[in-house]
Design an enzyme around this catalytic site. Structure first.
Site, short mmCIF file in Angstrom:
data_model
loop_
_atom_site.label_atom_id
_atom_site.label_comp_id
_atom_site.label_asym_id
_atom_site.label_seq_id
_atom_site.Cartn_x
_atom_site.Cartn_y
_atom_site.Cartn_z
CD GLN A 72 -11.92 1.15 7.20
OE1 GLN A 72 -12.87 1.89 6.98
NE2 GLN A 72 -10.99 0.91 6.29
NE ARG A 77 -3.85 -0.21 1.92
CZ ARG A 77 -4.88 0.10 2.69
NH1 ARG A 77 -5.06 -0.53 3.82
NH2 ARG A 77 -5.73 1.04 2.32
CG ASN A 126 -6.01 9.11 9.22
OD1 ASN A 126 -5.41 8.06 9.40
ND2 ASN A 126 -7.11 9.40 9.87
CE LYS A 127 -9.06 4.06 5.93
NZ LYS A 127 -8.47 3.33 4.79
CG ASP A 186 -2.97 5.60 7.28
OD1 ASP A 186 -4.05 6.18 7.48
OD2 ASP A 186 -2.81 4.38 7.45
#
Lengths: 310, 310
Positions: free
Chosen positions: A145, A28, A196-197, A186
């Site tokens: 999530q 990723r 981030n997400k 992240d």
């Protein structure tokens, strides 16, 4: 941690460890910790292989020795991670007011950590200190999530929580029902931009608009000084089916295209504070991040810079 | 339109029409058109019942006569609605640049209109005029009206579209990929506050932050001068299961609470322009809305103020 244990697993199985490390490290593009953990375990593996050539180890199986070293390194990373979680929780708790109503996004708890996690570690600390009135959990589309993982962790901890559609956060913030927004990260670029997400950037803009603190909780290993600015962070785009279907259920007409970035990038100016295991940085600037990085770690085995040739 | 046809249906069936009108008119608290259409059909029904007492109608069944009047009124509303859609499309097209990339939320097309709808009518006009490069469709959690309905309408019309998680809109706007955001409205208060599907307010804040025009498309019947401010708009809160399950699939731990408002309220200051069948208002202020309301309608049977005693 996942990357390091993956390398250790490949070594124990007798797989091609370098190939496995490359596959894991490049699986990723956005998160930086994955390649960092993978690199650490691989370095331990290769160093052990080198040592195995020494006469004193001649009666031992070099592969077995090196696999053990990779596994030890993965375990050390896990121990560091648990210690970092505890330190982040301790530092972050200082930012949480009495009776706090916290809004969070995605999953940052013990399911993704050897300890209590990052943002969720602070939430747990606030809960245990009796300061948490309510936790609002963004469901975090498309992979949910928040609804699936964070709600589970909140429920298990006995926290009073409510799940919300991501788009309802704006009205919730406008109603004055949120005291602080907490998320993980992240990858943090050298300029303090936070990947981030997907949806994190949305929350950051909305938090600023409503004068609610937006706090990022992440270990120092998330800071990537090799990435100068947020614009240089590669954001992973994922399959349309993650958006257009759910558990085999069709949600949109067949053949629908989707815009499905897994992450977004929040500029440092929107981040009220960054909580790490080495302390809190506020405001988030390149200088402050460098200062944080040179601050002595609280544990001897905390993340160090490792250069690994893959 | 749905309210008016509902009243007509109750009358044709011989149900208690006043009770049916009350039930329909109060079915959902936020949208104002529902009670407006219900009231119009009920008024037509009651006026016809009154006329049926005249000697000239003595050979006709009063109930049948009144049911016919309610149905005629519903049909007139549908005709008005189609004409209003066409007028909104004509006016709104002026705000759409060549090669436009439009972001929309929820469903505002022919599935909820006798014509091409509101925001979607403008999108269709832009498509037919060759000005639309791409349509971005917010999936619109929790009920997915974007993914399920708007994507269907876009596909049927041959529009190049992509569905996105609502929380991905922020990053999309930041990337410069959106020229204008178009949404409908369920109720517009006298101060110009816009109640619309949850997530609309989020888009409005994000659009302003990224200097992208946020345009609301709605018929004049959506403006409710009886509601002075946005704070007075009652927002419907719906069952947790809409968020925590999907088509029978469980998305969150059993017993999870949810924050699930069906709508949110966007202050007038965030609305770049309001497109109605009588023209465009910019900026959206109480004075401008009153001016719009007194502007002569373009069709004789366009919405009028009807006071109905339920």
């Amino acid at each position: 941690m996942a990357g390091a244990f993956g390398v250790a697993l490949a070594a124990c199985r007798g797989d091609d460890v370098v190939a496995a490390a490359r596959l894991l490290g490049e699986a990723r593009p956005t998160a930086v910790n994955l390649a960092w953990g993978t690199g650490r375990a691989l370095a331990a593996y290769q160093a052990a292989l080198g040592r195995a050539a020494d006469p004193e180890h001649q009666d031992q199986d070099p592969q077995r020795l090196a696999a053990g070293a990779a596994l030890d390194e993965a375990r050390a990373i896990a121990a560091d991670d648990a210690a970092a979680s505890a330190a982040m929780a301790r530092h972050g708790l200082g930012l949480i007011p009495e009776g706090a109503r916290i809004l969070t996004h995605c999953n940052t708890g013990s399911l993704v950590s050897a300890g209590a996690g990052t943002a969720f570690a602070v939430i747990m600390a606030a809960h245990q200190a009796g300061r948490l009135t309510r936790l609002y959990v963004d469901e975090t589309r498309p992979l949910l999530q928040g609804a699936r993982l964070t709600a589970y962790e909140a429920r298990r901890a006995g926290i009073d929580y409510a799940v919300l559609p991501d788009s309802a956060a704006a009205g919730l913030l406008a109603s004055g029902a949120v005291d602080v927004v907490l998320t993980g990260a992240d990858r943090i670029a050298a300029d303090g931009s936070v990947a981030n997400k997907v949806g994190t950037y949305s929350l950051a803009v909305l938090a600023q608009y409503h004068s609610v603190p937006f706090v990022v909780v992440a270990p120092v290993s998330t800071i990537d000084f090799g990435t100068a600015t947020g614009a240089q962070i590669v954001v992973e785009h994922r399959a349309a089916e993650e958006v257009t279907t759910l558990g085999g259920q069709v949600l949109a007409p067949a053949g629908s295209a989707a815009y499905n970035p897994a992450f977004d990038v929040t500029p440092a100016s929107l981040v009220s504070a960054l909580v790490t295991e080495r302390g809190i940085t506020q405001p988030v600037t390149t200088g402050n991040l460098r200062l944080l990085n040179t601050r002595p770690p609280e544990r001897k085995s905390a993340p160090v810079d490792v250069s690994v040739e893959l």
